[in-house]
Design a protein around this motif. Structure first.
Motif, short mmCIF file in Angstrom:
data_model
loop_
_atom_site.label_atom_id
_atom_site.label_comp_id
_atom_site.label_asym_id
_atom_site.label_seq_id
_atom_site.Cartn_x
_atom_site.Cartn_y
_atom_site.Cartn_z
N GLY A 198 -1.68 9.86 -6.44
CA GLY A 198 -2.03 10.62 -5.26
C GLY A 198 -3.40 10.25 -4.72
N TYR A 199 -3.84 9.03 -5.01
CA TYR A 199 -5.17 8.55 -4.61
C TYR A 199 -5.05 7.26 -3.82
CZ TYR A 199 -7.96 11.75 -7.50
OH TYR A 199 -8.57 12.86 -8.03
N TRP A 200 -6.02 7.05 -2.92
CA TRP A 200 -6.22 5.75 -2.29
C TRP A 200 -7.09 4.91 -3.23
CZ3 TRP A 200 -4.02 4.01 2.20
CH2 TRP A 200 -3.36 4.96 2.97
N ILE A 201 -6.65 3.70 -3.52
CA ILE A 201 -7.36 2.82 -4.44
C ILE A 201 -8.18 1.81 -3.65
CG2 ILE A 201 -7.12 1.36 -6.47
CD1 ILE A 201 -5.85 4.18 -6.73
N VAL A 202 -9.47 1.75 -3.95
CA VAL A 202 -10.41 0.86 -3.25
C VAL A 202 -10.97 -0.12 -4.28
CG1 VAL A 202 -12.54 0.74 -1.90
CG2 VAL A 202 -10.97 2.68 -1.60
N ALA A 211 -4.98 -7.11 -6.36
CA ALA A 211 -5.23 -6.04 -5.40
C ALA A 211 -6.27 -6.46 -4.37
CB ALA A 211 -5.68 -4.77 -6.13
N ARG A 212 -7.36 -7.06 -4.83
CA ARG A 212 -8.41 -7.48 -3.89
C ARG A 212 -7.88 -8.51 -2.90
NH1 ARG A 212 -11.32 -7.74 -8.69
NH2 ARG A 212 -11.28 -10.03 -8.68
N PRO A 236 -6.47 -4.68 -0.73
CA PRO A 236 -7.74 -4.15 -1.26
C PRO A 236 -7.90 -2.64 -1.12
CG PRO A 236 -8.10 -5.38 0.76
CD PRO A 236 -6.69 -5.65 0.36
N VAL A 237 -7.15 -2.05 -0.19
CA VAL A 237 -7.10 -0.58 -0.07
C VAL A 237 -5.63 -0.20 0.01
CG1 VAL A 237 -7.76 1.43 1.28
CG2 VAL A 237 -9.28 -0.55 1.21
N PHE A 238 -5.15 0.56 -0.98
CA PHE A 238 -3.75 0.96 -0.96
C PHE A 238 -3.59 2.35 -1.56
CE2 PHE A 238 -4.24 -0.91 -5.15
CZ PHE A 238 -3.46 -0.09 -5.98
N HIS A 239 -2.47 2.99 -1.27
CA HIS A 239 -2.22 4.35 -1.76
C HIS A 239 -1.32 4.29 -2.98
CE1 HIS A 239 -0.50 8.48 -1.86
NE2 HIS A 239 -1.74 8.78 -1.53
N SER A 240 -1.70 5.04 -4.00
CA SER A 240 -0.89 5.14 -5.22
C SER A 240 -0.17 6.49 -5.20
CB SER A 240 -1.77 5.03 -6.47
OG SER A 240 -1.03 5.43 -7.62
N GLY A 275 -9.21 14.95 3.66
CA GLY A 275 -8.42 15.64 2.66
C GLY A 275 -7.82 14.73 1.62
N SER A 276 -7.89 13.42 1.86
CA SER A 276 -7.37 12.45 0.90
C SER A 276 -8.33 12.29 -0.27
CB SER A 276 -7.16 11.09 1.58
OG SER A 276 -6.25 11.17 2.65
N LYS A 277 -7.83 11.67 -1.32
CA LYS A 277 -8.64 11.38 -2.49
C LYS A 277 -8.72 9.88 -2.70
CE LYS A 277 -7.22 15.73 -4.67
NZ LYS A 277 -6.49 16.35 -5.80
#
Length: 407
Positions: free
Chosen positions: A24-28, A11-12, A16-20, A302-304
């Motif tokens: 329903g979350y953005w993964i950092v 992922a990194r 490195p930043v993607f939406h699941s 409004g995103s998580k």
């Protein structure tokens, strides 16, 4: 959960930043981006950090209603300015040096008492037989739970990571909710007892702070009950998992374990490397309150966000050879195991002391301990808390170095 680090490395490197969509979350996942999420509290709110991922089923709601549970906000899910005002008082009550020093003998006594229970047996589950109960008992001592109430209070301190950060079945969720309701009832009784008669404990200190001039609006009784509950949850399962993760890492890297047993001065930094290498808290959640850019990705209000601290602790740009477990690593303490910024864990000093004492006593009395071969490690299926359910070890009792442990 058995080995998330290989995925996070990909992922990194690739996203490195993607939406699941599933979460329903953005993964950092990168160190610098995770740090930005923690430090920019104007953009990334902590308000959802302990909101259950799965909506409560009717039966679970009924259990909480039955207990008249009215759990309100606490430091972990508050934002400035109210978080800033309350944090100072909660911190002073919890981590005053005299309070940490006062509980050291209790931690060491508990560690040795539990080791006494299995050292002549030649085998143990370091979770069930050692690391599971002690952090809860330490938390009770800090909160001023009387010895005669310990057994009752201990009944309610179950595994709660699944309740808040996972997707339990309705049956499991209902059982966990029942335990929370029972503990709420006990915490309420304990706070009311301390409102009448304060002692030298954490809750009493908060009450005295609340009753000081100018602080009348800072807390209320409900906040004290919620704080007591959260302290147990935060200090119990996390320290249990960190200890189990650490012992697994040490015993899988036998040269590191041997070095630690030969030189106890390595213990403090070993704790930091354990927290970096195999943290018990691997992610925190935040809500985006205004449009943000992380890396080159725009994330709308409004995103998580799921800030993956476990991945940040293995970021190659900060920790050279991050997959190598090295108890002499110079910058191990730079990890995010306790978060970062305004929400840095207040219980970190106590957790460090507990883990140091656990390593000191286990290495002193069981330096010849080894992992049981071919065991399978299982983990609670959730987004944020990680530690093995069991950790099986064995040793030859005839080689116990303390004479009293084999005679």
């Amino acid at each position: 959960m058995a080995d998330p680090y290989a995925f996070w490395r990909i992922a990194r490197e690739q996203a490195p930043v993607f939406h699941s969509p599933r979460l329903g979350y953005w993964i950092v996942s990168r160190f610098s981006d995770v740090r930005e999420v923690f430090q920019d509290t104007d953009t990334f709110s902590a308000s959802i950090s302990i909101t259950p991922l799965k909506e409560l089923c009717p039966a679970a709601v009924e259990e909480l209603v039955k207990a008249e549970m009215a759990m309100g906000p606490s430091l972990v899910n508050e934002d400035p300015p109210v978080h800033t005002k309350r944090r100072q008082h909660v911190r002073n009550a919890l981590v005053a040096p005299r309070r940490i020093e006062a509980v050291r003998p209790r931690i060491r006594e508990l560690a040795n008492r539990y080791i006494d229970g299995f050292i002549r047996r030649g085998h143990a589950d370091l979770v069930a037989d050692f690391a599971w109960e002690i952090p809860a008992l330490v938390a009770f001592a800090v909160m001023g739970v009387p010895d005669e109430d310990v057994e009752r209070a201990k009944e309610f301190s179950g595994r709660l990571a699944l309740f808040t950060w996972g997707y339990p079945s309705d049956q499991d969720q209902t059982q966990l909710a029942a335990g929370m309701g029972q503990y709420w009832t006990y915490a309420k009784e304990h706070v009311q007892r301390r409102l009448t008669e304060q002692t030298d404990d954490y809750i009493s200190e908060l009450i005295r702070s609340w009753r000081s001039d100018g602080n009348e609006e800072l807390f209320d009784e409900n906040y004290l009950i919620t704080t007591m509950m959260n302290f147990l949850f935060a200090g119990h399962e996390t320290t249990t998992n960190a200890t189990a993760n650490g012992m697994r890492a040490l015993l899988e890297n036998s040269a590191q374990w041997d070095a630690l047993c030969a030189d106890p001065s390595l213990v403090p930094n070993a704790v930091e490397e354990i927290l970096r290498y195999s943290s018990s808290v691997i992610a925190w959640r935040r809500e985006v309150v205004k449009d943000a850019v992380i890396g080159d990705i725009t994330i709308p209000a409004g995103s998580k966000v799921l800030a993956v601290t476990g991945s940040a602790n293995h970021d190659e740009s900060v920790f050279p050879l991050p997959e190598r477990f090295d108890i002499t690593r110079r910058n191990a303490r730079k990890h995010f195991a306790f978060g970062n910024g305004r929400h840095l864990c207040l219980g970190a000093p106590l957790a460090r002391v507990e883990m140091q004492i656990f390593l000191e006593e286990l290495s002193r009395r069981l330096p010849h301990m080894r992992l049981v071969e071919d065991q399978t490690f299982s983990y609670s299926p959730n987004t944020s808390f990680r530690g093995p359910d069991h950790l099986l070890v064995e040793w030859d009792v005839r080689n116990n170095p303390v004479e009293a442990d084999w005679t």
